[in-house]
Each structure stands twice: as C-alpha cells, then as structure tokens.
Design a protein around this motif. Structure first.
Motif, PDB file in Angstrom:
ATOM      1  N   UNK A 251       0.828  -1.208   0.000  1.00 36.28           N
ATOM      2  CA  UNK A 251       0.000   0.000   0.000  1.00 36.28           C
ATOM      3  C   UNK A 251       0.861   1.256   0.000  1.00 36.28           C
ATOM      4  N   UNK A 252       1.899   1.276   0.828  1.00 31.00           N
ATOM      5  CA  UNK A 252       2.782   2.448   0.895  1.00 31.00           C
ATOM      6  C   UNK A 252       3.465   2.674  -0.448  1.00 31.00           C
ATOM      7  N   UNK A 253       3.889   1.609  -1.108  1.00 29.45           N
ATOM      8  CA  UNK A 253       4.512   1.754  -2.424  1.00 29.45           C
ATOM      9  C   UNK A 253       3.554   2.407  -3.417  1.00 29.45           C
ATOM     10  N   UNK A 254       2.293   1.991  -3.380  1.00 29.40           N
ATOM     11  CA  UNK A 254       1.296   2.578  -4.285  1.00 29.40           C
ATOM     12  C   UNK A 254       1.085   4.061  -3.974  1.00 29.40           C
ATOM     13  N   UNK A 255       1.097   4.419  -2.695  1.00 30.37           N
ATOM     14  CA  UNK A 255       0.914   5.822  -2.312  1.00 30.37           C
ATOM     15  C   UNK A 255       2.129   6.666  -2.695  1.00 30.37           C
ATOM     16  N   UNK A 256       3.319   6.115  -2.537  1.00 28.80           N
ATOM     17  CA  UNK A 256       4.532   6.864  -2.864  1.00 28.80           C
ATOM     18  C   UNK A 256       4.658   7.112  -4.362  1.00 28.80           C
ATOM     19  N   UNK A 257       3.966   6.330  -5.158  1.00 28.90           N
ATOM     20  CA  UNK A 257       3.931   6.587  -6.596  1.00 28.90           C
ATOM     21  C   UNK A 257       3.065   7.790  -6.941  1.00 28.90           C
ATOM     22  N   UNK A 258       2.261   8.249  -5.966  1.00 25.82           N
ATOM     23  CA  UNK A 258       1.266   9.278  -6.242  1.00 25.82           C
ATOM     24  C   UNK A 258       1.421  10.537  -5.402  1.00 25.82           C
ATOM     25  N   UNK A 259       2.260  10.509  -4.386  1.00 28.02           N
ATOM     26  CA  UNK A 259       2.424  11.667  -3.501  1.00 28.02           C
ATOM     27  C   UNK A 259       3.905  11.998  -3.334  1.00 28.02           C
ATOM     28  N   UNK A 260       4.179  13.303  -3.213  1.00 28.52           N
ATOM     29  CA  UNK A 260       5.556  13.717  -2.928  1.00 28.52           C
ATOM     30  C   UNK A 260       5.972  13.323  -1.514  1.00 28.52           C
ATOM     31  N   UNK A 261       5.013  13.377  -0.585  1.00 29.87           N
ATOM     32  CA  UNK A 261       5.295  13.012   0.808  1.00 29.87           C
ATOM     33  C   UNK A 261       4.172  12.139   1.334  1.00 29.87           C
ATOM     34  N   UNK A 262       4.554  11.039   1.984  1.00 33.01           N
ATOM     35  CA  UNK A 262       3.609  10.237   2.751  1.00 33.01           C
ATOM     36  C   UNK A 262       4.114  10.227   4.192  1.00 33.01           C
ATOM     37  N   UNK A 263       3.299  10.765   5.102  1.00 32.08           N
ATOM     38  CA  UNK A 263       3.636  10.786   6.522  1.00 32.08           C
ATOM     39  C   UNK A 263       2.836   9.682   7.196  1.00 32.08           C
ATOM     40  N   UNK A 264       3.521   8.715   7.808  1.00 28.58           N
ATOM     41  CA  UNK A 264       2.857   7.581   8.452  1.00 28.58           C
ATOM     42  C   UNK A 264       2.926   7.740   9.962  1.00 28.58           C
ATOM     43  N   UNK A 265       1.756   7.841  10.594  1.00 27.21           N
ATOM     44  CA  UNK A 265       1.672   7.848  12.054  1.00 27.21           C
ATOM     45  C   UNK A 265       1.551   6.400  12.513  1.00 27.21           C
ATOM     46  N   UNK A 266       2.326   6.022  13.534  1.00 31.94           N
ATOM     47  CA  UNK A 266       2.371   4.623  13.961  1.00 31.94           C
ATOM     48  C   UNK A 266       2.083   4.494  15.442  1.00 31.94           C
ATOM     49  N   UNK A 267       1.838   3.238  15.851  1.00 31.17           N
ATOM     50  CA  UNK A 267       1.618   2.992  17.276  1.00 31.17           C
ATOM     51  C   UNK A 267       2.929   2.717  17.986  1.00 31.17           C
ATOM     52  N   UNK A 268       2.856   2.368  19.291  1.00 32.96           N
ATOM     53  CA  UNK A 268       4.057   2.459  20.136  1.00 32.96           C
ATOM     54  C   UNK A 268       4.773   1.129  20.365  1.00 32.96           C
ATOM     55  N   UNK A 269       4.556   0.143  19.494  1.00 36.35           N
ATOM     56  CA  UNK A 269       5.366  -1.067  19.625  1.00 36.35           C
ATOM     57  C   UNK A 269       5.788  -1.555  18.248  1.00 36.35           C
ATOM     58  N   UNK A 270       6.875  -2.278  18.240  1.00 38.23           N
ATOM     59  CA  UNK A 270       7.520  -2.659  16.991  1.00 38.23           C
ATOM     60  C   UNK A 270       7.015  -4.039  16.560  1.00 38.23           C
ATOM     61  N   UNK A 271       5.946  -4.034  15.766  1.00 36.80           N
ATOM     62  CA  UNK A 271       5.421  -5.279  15.227  1.00 36.80           C
ATOM     63  C   UNK A 271       5.753  -5.367  13.740  1.00 36.80           C
TER      64      UNK A 271
END
Length: 419
Positions: A251-271
């Motif tokens: 999904x991120x790859x598809x978005x990066x093909x269409x936007x100059x910047x993608x800012x991803x907000x994440x939760x607080x553990x490394x899964x």
C-alpha cells in the motif's frame, strides 16, 4: 444514471414535505444506493459533513437554500447540489449558481425533469474527474515520493499531534501532494486531530491491493481543508488483525507513486507493520519526551533498529514537550541517549488541548506560537530546508526566512490544490 455507479443522496427539505412522492421514487431507483431525508438545516449540515454524499437536493426557501448550497460547495466541492425553489427566475438562478448549485428546479417538482438533471450532472462530473485524473497523471513526477514515519516506543509521547501537524506543515512549505496515513491500526486518532471522519478507511485499499488506481485512492482518502490528503485508520480495532507488514508495504509503495510526501503515524510497539514502515522510511522521526520511562524506551529502540539494520533511511530524534517544567535537562538527555537530538517541540499544553479538541492543527490555529513555529520548522527540515529545528527559547518575532518560505510556496499551493 452514469456508468452504472450507485450514488448516495441527501434531501434537505421541510417537515411537511418529507413524504413527497418524488423522494420515494428516487429512493427506488436502481442506481441510487441510499436516500436520506432531513428536515432541519443544522442536522442536514452535520449529516452532509459526516457522510459526504454524491448528491444533495435542497428543497427549502431561497435564503436557506442559498446558505446550505454555499456550505456544501465550500466544504465538499465534489458533492453535486441541486436546489428546488418555489420560483425559478433569473435573479434566483444567479444567486444559487453563484454559491455552487449545479442546477435549479422549480416547485412543484417534475420527476422526469429531476432524473434528467441528475443524469446529466453525473455524466458531466464523471467526465470532469476523468480529466482531472489525467491531468494529475501527466503532471505527476516519475520519482518515488518520500516516506516519513513518526514513531515512539512509549505511548502518549505525542506522535499523532506531530504527524498531523507535520503533514499539514509539509503541504504549506512545499505546496506538494502530501498524504497522512494513519497506521495506528487499532485506535488511530489522526482523523480527530484534523476533524475528519469517513466510513472509507485504510482497510478499503488493503482489501483491493491488486486493483489500486488513482480513482480508488481518490474515493477513499479524505481531503483536509489545508489540501493535505488523509488515509484514516480502520473504524474497528479488530480490523488490525487482518493487516500485516507485507500488505502495508504494498500500500505504501502505491501511495509513494502518487504523492511527494507520505507521513505515516504509527503505534508504540515494533510489530510487523511498524517494522515494515521503518524499513521503508526515507526519514524516521523518533519521538521522546523528557521523562525517564520515555527516554529508556527510546534508547533501547534506537539501539535495536541500528543493531538489526531495520532502517535504511535517516533517523531524526525529536524531543516533545521540551523545555517543560521539571523536565530532564538537555545535557542529561543527550548523555543518556548518546544520540544527537535534531529537534524539539516545546511544551504548550493549552494550545495543544485547544488544537486537538477542535480538530485544528496548531500550524493553522496558532502558527505564530513557539510550538507552531517549531512544527513548521520541522516540516521545512523534512522538506530539505536548512533551518534550526532545535530552539530552547521562543523567538520574539516570527522567523522571516520561514515566513517567506511559506508565503512563497504555501499560498500558491493552496490556490492550486488538487481535488
């Protein structure tokens, strides 16, 4: 109707006209997915804002119709408005068309005339959107956009506030296409910070990864008034269990093909999901606060991702709520983390509370404040500008360089905002 697309309709009328025959006939049309009837303008405003229908039919007196049509046109420019009034004359047409009505019909309403109007307007709108997408395709840079991941291994550190303001700030300073992706899959709050809600969320794209195109993304993402696009987190916590790192990566790859910047907000553990995002990030903003538990977790997090080579991009350490009363001193923070601090966001709880409760980012509500300037400088830094992002005292006046940057890029960016 056009292209066999089922549409959602809201009819705003008066109590005595809620049961008009044409409304019932409209609801029975095979191309109409849903017709909601509202007899109060306040309730109509709220329902339209929340559900974002394809078509609004306003059957009120002229003054109320003008007010409602203007509201729809200025807040949801892709929603079609048809006004139904007692008398259609040149003056009435001018008033309603000037505020955004696409057609004006007289009362009593002829059903055949209404259906003909809806069909023509939908065909015109479909053609317009096709041309807009074609224009965006021709103007789109062929290079991959920049992924910026905002993460903290300690909950409550303010990552969503920073991510939301960073996305809007990037839109201001760069005038580029910016998307904020809420990847806090169980309890994401990006929509709250930007006063956005939709039944369409990240799940709608995850479920159709093999078919993603511009039209699908455009129907799912929400557009904030700043021009920033927002991909909301799932509406139910259990949806997170069906989403893995491989899906998020595609999904991120598809978005990066269409936007100059993608800012991803994440939760607080490394899964699996957050590890994938950090691994793909061009820049990872690691957020901490000046308290021992947060600093402890951040130190372990930094050591782990570096030891395991989880990220190929730049790591930017951001200390939030600093300086603050009784917070740990900067020298002690540096000594404990043994990692350079790139930026600080000062503690201004009153402004943050005001911002979150109203769903207005600080970079819009209080851009001249110390915290507003710090967030804008962080956005400028991410955009590649040489700015001082570590400031331990408020400036007496707004930075002229940053002000010029936003005026040069941001205002023109809003003027050419994509739909």
């Amino acid at each position: 109707m056009a292209n066999n697309v089922r549409i959602n309709v809201i009819v705003v009328t008066v109590p005595e006209r809620l049961d008009q025959e044409w409304i019932g006939r409209l609801a029975a049309e095979p191309q109409i997915a849903r017709v909601d009837r509202v007899a109060a303008t306040t309730a109509g405003f709220e329902l339209i804002r929340q559900t974002r229908p394809d078509l609004v039919i306003v059957d009120r007196d002229l003054d109320q119709a003008e007010q409602l049509v203007r509201h729809v046109f200025t807040t949801l420019p892709t929603t079609i408005c048809i006004a139904v009034v007692a008398r259609v004359d040149t003056a009435t047409l001018r008033r309603l068309v000037a505020v955004g009505a696409r057609d004006v019909l007289g009362r009593p309403l002829q059903y055949a005339e209404l259906i003909q109007s809806i069909r023509a307007l939908l065909e015109t709108e479909a053609d317009r959107r096709t041309r807009v997408l074609a224009t965006l395709d021709s103007n789109r840079p062929q290079v991959r956009g920049k992924l910026v991941v905002v993460i903290s291994p300690k909950g409550g550190s303010g990552t969503t506030m920073i991510a939301a303001n960073l996305a809007v700030g990037l839109r201001q300073v760069s005038a580029g296409r910016v998307l904020l992706a809420d990847c806090c899959l169980q309890f994401g709050d990006a929509g709250v910070h930007l006063n956005l809600w939709s039944r369409h969320t990240l799940v709608d794209l995850i479920d159709h990864l093999d078919d993603i195109d511009d039209a699908m993304i455009g129907s799912v993402v929400q557009q904030h008034t700043s021009g920033t696009h927002v991909l909301l987190a799932p509406n139910t916590p259990d949806a997170a269990g069906d989403i893995g790192g491989e899906q998020i990566g595609r999904l991120i790859d598809a978005l990066l093909d269409r936007y100059e910047y993608v800012v991803a907000d994440t939760w607080s553990f490394l899964d699996d999901v957050t590890a994938t995002l950090v691994g793909k990030a061009d820049e990872t903003l690691v957020v901490t606060t000046p308290e021992v538990p947060s600093l402890k977790n951040v130190k372990r997090f930094l050591e782990f991702i570096q030891r395991e080579s989880l990220t190929r991009g730049k790591i930017t350490l951001v200390i939030n709520r600093f300086p603050s009363v009784d917070g740990i001193a900067l020298d002690d923070v540096k000594q404990h983390l043994r990692y350079p601090i790139s930026a600080n966001i000062p503690s201004e709880g009153r402004l943050v509370t005001h911002s979150v409760n109203r769903g207005i980012p600080i970079v819009l509500s209080h851009p001249e404040s110390w915290i507003g300037q710090s967030l804008l400088k962080l956005a400028a830094h991410v955009a590649g500008e040489q700015v001082a992002t570590l400031t331990l005292a408020p400036s007496r006046s707004r930075s002229k360089g940053l002000a010029a940057l936003i005026e040069r890029r941001g205002l023109f960016g809003f003027a050419r905002r994509e739909t």
